[in-house]
Motif scaffolding. Structure first.
Motif, short mmCIF file in Angstrom:
data_model
loop_
_atom_site.label_atom_id
_atom_site.label_comp_id
_atom_site.label_asym_id
_atom_site.label_seq_id
_atom_site.Cartn_x
_atom_site.Cartn_y
_atom_site.Cartn_z
N VAL A 141 5.24 -25.91 23.48
CA VAL A 141 3.83 -25.66 23.24
C VAL A 141 3.41 -24.30 23.78
N SER A 142 3.99 -23.89 24.90
CA SER A 142 3.64 -22.58 25.47
C SER A 142 4.03 -21.44 24.54
N GLU A 143 4.98 -21.71 23.64
CA GLU A 143 5.42 -20.70 22.67
C GLU A 143 4.71 -20.85 21.33
N GLY A 144 3.67 -21.71 21.28
CA GLY A 144 2.98 -21.94 20.02
C GLY A 144 3.75 -22.84 19.08
N LYS A 145 4.67 -23.63 19.64
CA LYS A 145 5.51 -24.52 18.84
C LYS A 145 5.31 -25.96 19.33
N LYS A 252 -1.23 -26.81 18.61
CA LYS A 252 -2.40 -26.76 19.48
C LYS A 252 -1.98 -26.96 20.93
N LEU A 253 -2.66 -26.26 21.85
CA LEU A 253 -2.34 -26.42 23.26
C LEU A 253 -2.55 -27.84 23.72
N SER A 254 -3.45 -28.57 23.07
CA SER A 254 -3.71 -29.96 23.44
C SER A 254 -2.48 -30.84 23.25
N GLU A 255 -1.53 -30.40 22.43
CA GLU A 255 -0.33 -31.20 22.21
C GLU A 255 0.52 -31.28 23.47
N ALA A 256 0.32 -30.38 24.42
CA ALA A 256 1.05 -30.45 25.68
C ALA A 256 0.68 -31.70 26.47
N LYS A 257 -0.49 -32.29 26.17
CA LYS A 257 -0.96 -33.47 26.89
C LYS A 257 -0.49 -34.76 26.25
N VAL A 258 0.15 -34.67 25.08
CA VAL A 258 0.59 -35.85 24.36
C VAL A 258 1.91 -36.35 24.93
N GLY A 259 2.06 -37.67 25.07
CA GLY A 259 3.32 -38.22 25.54
C GLY A 259 3.49 -38.10 27.04
N LEU A 260 4.72 -38.24 27.49
CA LEU A 260 5.00 -38.23 28.91
C LEU A 260 4.75 -36.86 29.51
#
Length: 267
Positions: A141-145, A252-260
């Motif tokens: 996610v930090s790489e926009g992926k 989206k940066l919010s995807e970093a909060k998804v899952g564990l």
């Protein structure tokens, strides 16, 4: 009567004329280039040149179209390959048609800009740094992926090929993908498999014997191996991981909060 018939034909014609703005082309972007296809039915009669420009999204220069390239036009093969694009970036394109007359070229207006679309082969990248599942997810996610999401046998085969090409660097023969059990930390005994981008979970390729029905932290996340099979593993294991560029947009940066999360693995 002949004159009247000619006038009627001209007024009723729907053929494209050079001064019109062209329709948007079809674009598939690869790691350093793009394949751009135009519809010959959209091309005005007499066109013998096509000009294509690219714009890199979120470019430090201010999201401006570059000068682009001129291509000769042949309706038998209306496909063009745009070179020298920056890997890992998203680009939009626009085209215009030209009619060369001696040293002069008469150009149409520019088309509207295209959307983003990355080819499967260039969307996925293998990071050989061993990380736990949560840290791998956050790095992507930090790489926009995002951690790779798989919805078809075709995509699964692309990842299998990627792992086979790097088999000598895979100590455990597998890499993280973006699938996790949403019941990893509650009292529900049944798994609920989810992708990190919240897309629907339908296709799967779990290996024979994988624990997929009973929810446990020790089998809460998934890795893909070099045979294209999915393994359920503990999220605190450290593996290489596969990141994916979105087909049409950055993650989206919010995807970093998804899952564990990393906190889940520490507690």
């Amino acid at each position: 009567m002949l004159l009247a018939g000619f006038i009627l034909l001209a007024v009723g014609s729907t053929a494209a004329v050079l001064r019109d703005a062209p329709a948007k082309p079809d674009v598939v972007e690869y790691s350093h280039s793009a394949r751009i296809t135009i519809n010959p039915k959209d091309v005005p009669k007499g066109t013998n040149m096509v000009h294509i420009e690219a714009k890199e999204i979120n470019d430090l220069t201010g999201d401006r179209f570059e000068e682009g390239y001129d291509f000769g036009y042949n309706p038998v093969y209306p496909v063009f390959h745009y070179p020298e694009l920056n890997d890992g970036k998203y680009h939009v394109f626009r085209v215009k048609y030209g009619k060369a007359k001696g040293d002069d070229v008469e150009w149409s207006e520019n088309s509207a800009e295209t959307g983003y679309r990355h080819a499967a082969e260039s969307r996925f990248s293998l990071d050989l740094m061993n990380r736990n599942w949560a840290m791998a997810k956050e790095q992507c996610v930090s790489e926009g992926k995002r951690l790779a999401v798989i919805h078809s046998e075709k995509t699964n085969a692309v990842l299998e090929k990627l792992l086979l090409a790097n088999a000598g660097s895979l100590d455990q023969g597998a890499a993280w993908i973006g699938l996790y059990d949403a019941h990893y930390n509650d009292n529900n005994p049944k798994t609920s498999w989810n992708w990190v981008d919240n897309s629907v979970f339908k296709f799967h390729q779990f290996e024979l014997g994988a624990r997929v029905a009973q929810s446990e932290m020790s089998t809460a996340v998934v890795a893909i191996n070099a045979e294209g099979e999915w393994e359920t593993r503990s999220p605190d294991e450290k593996l290489p991981f596969i990141c994916e560029k979105g087909v049409t947009r950055r993650s989206k940066l919010s995807e970093a909060k998804v899952g564990l999360s990393e906190a889940d693995l520490i507690n």
